[in-house]
Design a protein around this motif. Sequence first.
Motif, PDB file in Angstrom:
ATOM      1  N   HIS A  62      16.668  82.212  53.321  1.00 39.99           N
ATOM      2  CA  HIS A  62      16.143  81.219  54.249  1.00 39.99           C
ATOM      3  C   HIS A  62      16.359  81.625  55.706  1.00 39.99           C
ATOM      4  O   HIS A  62      15.575  81.226  56.577  1.00 39.99           O
ATOM      5  CB  HIS A  62      16.783  79.855  53.993  1.00 39.99           C
TER       6      HIS A  62
ATOM      7  N   TRP B  54       7.478  73.640  59.459  1.00 37.30           N
ATOM      8  CA  TRP B  54       7.336  74.420  58.233  1.00 37.30           C
ATOM      9  C   TRP B  54       8.606  75.176  57.883  1.00 37.30           C
ATOM     10  O   TRP B  54       8.833  75.497  56.708  1.00 37.30           O
ATOM     11  CB  TRP B  54       6.129  75.351  58.350  1.00 37.30           C
TER      12      TRP B  54
ATOM     13  N   ILE C 289      10.423  72.601  55.832  1.00 36.53           N
ATOM     14  CA  ILE C 289       9.824  72.524  54.493  1.00 36.53           C
ATOM     15  C   ILE C 289      10.203  73.757  53.680  1.00 36.53           C
ATOM     16  O   ILE C 289      10.510  73.665  52.475  1.00 36.53           O
ATOM     17  CB  ILE C 289       8.298  72.392  54.607  1.00 36.53           C
ATOM     18  N   GLY C 290      10.189  74.925  54.317  1.00 43.53           N
ATOM     19  CA  GLY C 290      10.524  76.163  53.623  1.00 43.53           C
ATOM     20  C   GLY C 290      11.944  76.180  53.106  1.00 43.53           C
ATOM     21  O   GLY C 290      12.218  76.739  52.030  1.00 43.53           O
TER      22      GLY C 290
ATOM     23  N   ARG D 258      13.534  73.713  51.954  1.00 40.97           N
ATOM     24  CA  ARG D 258      13.617  72.832  50.794  1.00 40.97           C
ATOM     25  C   ARG D 258      12.812  73.387  49.611  1.00 40.97           C
ATOM     26  O   ARG D 258      13.257  73.313  48.466  1.00 40.97           O
ATOM     27  CB  ARG D 258      13.100  71.439  51.173  1.00 40.97           C
ATOM     28  N   TRP D 259      11.650  73.965  49.880  1.00 41.93           N
ATOM     29  CA  TRP D 259      10.745  74.356  48.809  1.00 41.93           C
ATOM     30  C   TRP D 259      10.734  75.852  48.522  1.00 41.93           C
ATOM     31  O   TRP D 259      10.236  76.259  47.479  1.00 41.93           O
ATOM     32  CB  TRP D 259       9.322  73.921  49.154  1.00 41.93           C
ATOM     33  N   GLY D 260      11.234  76.668  49.438  1.00 46.11           N
ATOM     34  CA  GLY D 260      11.100  78.110  49.276  1.00 46.11           C
ATOM     35  C   GLY D 260       9.805  78.616  49.885  1.00 46.11           C
ATOM     36  O   GLY D 260       8.888  77.836  50.176  1.00 46.11           O
TER      37      GLY D 260
ATOM     38  N   ARG E 206       6.195  78.259  47.580  1.00 44.97           N
ATOM     39  CA  ARG E 206       5.646  76.917  47.466  1.00 44.97           C
ATOM     40  C   ARG E 206       5.243  76.363  48.836  1.00 44.97           C
ATOM     41  O   ARG E 206       4.251  75.633  48.954  1.00 44.97           O
ATOM     42  CB  ARG E 206       6.644  75.985  46.792  1.00 44.97           C
ATOM     43  N   THR E 207       6.007  76.733  49.869  1.00 41.32           N
ATOM     44  CA  THR E 207       5.659  76.271  51.212  1.00 41.32           C
ATOM     45  C   THR E 207       4.367  76.915  51.689  1.00 41.32           C
ATOM     46  O   THR E 207       3.515  76.248  52.285  1.00 41.32           O
ATOM     47  CB  THR E 207       6.807  76.597  52.186  1.00 41.32           C
TER      48      THR E 207
ATOM     49  N   ALA F  58       1.548  75.196  49.885  1.00 38.96           N
ATOM     50  CA  ALA F  58       1.324  73.852  50.420  1.00 38.96           C
ATOM     51  C   ALA F  58       0.613  73.923  51.773  1.00 38.96           C
ATOM     52  O   ALA F  58      -0.317  73.140  52.040  1.00 38.96           O
ATOM     53  CB  ALA F  58       2.657  73.122  50.569  1.00 38.96           C
TER      54      ALA F  58
ATOM     55  N   ASP G  95      11.360  84.772  44.156  1.00 40.91           N
ATOM     56  CA  ASP G  95      11.846  83.536  44.746  1.00 40.91           C
ATOM     57  C   ASP G  95      13.280  83.728  45.255  1.00 40.91           C
ATOM     58  O   ASP G  95      13.815  84.836  45.264  1.00 40.91           O
ATOM     59  CB  ASP G  95      11.779  82.396  43.740  1.00 40.91           C
TER      60      ASP G  95
END
Length: 467
Positions: A154, A296, A299-300, A302-304, A307-308, A311, A442
């Motif tokens: 991250h 973003w 969001i990244g 939280r979702w990786g 998936r970000t 989305a 991931d």
Amino acid sequence: MATFAFDAFEQARATRIDRGLPAGRLIAFGSLAIPIAGAGLPLALFVPQLYATHYGLSLAAIGLVFLIGRLWDVASDPIVGALSDRTRTRWGRRRPWIAAGGLAFGLGAALLFFPPVAPSALYLGLVLFVFYAGWSMIEVPFSAWGGELSGQYHERTRVVTYQGTLRAIGLLLVLVIPTILEQFRPDDIALKMQIVGGFTLLTLLPALLLTLTALPEPPRPAQEPASDGFWRTTTLIVRDRLLLRVLASDAAVTAGQSVRAGLIVFFAVHYMGLPTWASGLYLFQFVFGVAAGPIWLAIGRRWGKRRTAIAGELAQAAINLGLLFVFPGMLPLLLALTIAQGLTQGSGNLMLRAMVADVADAHELRTGHNRTGLFFSVFSLSAKAGPAIGAGIALPLVAWLGFSAKGGNAPEALEALKYVFALGPALAHVIAASIIWRFPLDEARHADIRRALDARRATPTVPTNVA
């Protein structure tokens, strides 16, 4: 000694990861994105027009010079990426390239934006050669260095977000200046180019100093495998399916963005009947685009990344489909969609750029070679191929459907313009999302790769290469 330095860097980096790289340092490091991004827009908007109208060069000559210059730009990126990966100096491997590139870029910008009284096509060609060479020498090592600042999943997204946000600020500033000037001297193209050129030169030197001194480079490992030849390296790159998927997705993203950028003025002027908003819509989008990065990034986390990115691409597809419900007189809806476009701007680009360093780690584990610079140089090709694909399809398509930039269009031609303007980017963003739909790298997989790389670096021997 080299082993000790590398271990010390890894320990220091691990400590920084726990609390994150300092925000002030990341801003200082990413500041070089401001003059680099700021130079790109006037290069496309003002330089061809000025050299044609003010200095009398033919459009054919200007087009040929820019085509050759762009081909050189594309060819030089992998060269710089490969050489910077192999560079060994007491100052690191990225710093010398960025410093030398800054000198070439500054010289090229000065000669390009402040030409002599009667520049020739040869002059323009030589200046573009220097300008693009300096650009590659900055951009590729700068991106690779950003990918190497942290091995944490991250945190890499955070580094890229800072760089992307500062790029957006650079573009915004360069858009604002000519927009203000148009209110007083709308036809003075030479003054516009000199002002934005001055902005580039004035911000370049302090940004260079900040970038070169803000954060340390990781030292090279004490032992490395022997360098592969050109053809083997090329084969390994071409066969790297993870990299190719990221490249293809980013090319689709930038193609969709270029369709929107190439048609937005025609849509505002001819379909909506709003000539005063022709530049304002683009500027409006970039104002809100500055806020997109932090959104973003959250969001990244939280979702990786995968998936970000998906989305973000699907959100942009939906926003572009919303343009089908915009009709003349519906400025509020158009502005709302423009704001939404700005808030999703670069969402896919940011995540995909952050993925490149993760893919480079997987490649290093498999082959024994760290080719981060080369990977980012190859990734930059998608950012250059995408606009060529988008403009090369959208502009001929709307012309074939009957639209004319000179005006006098039939209602059917204007409807065709709207459908290409809406559906072209939407389709491109859906394609970008589908390419990485099942992307396997991931956070958990990357953590395994980093542990394996750290264990390898802790041993005194270097494994043999494997394809």
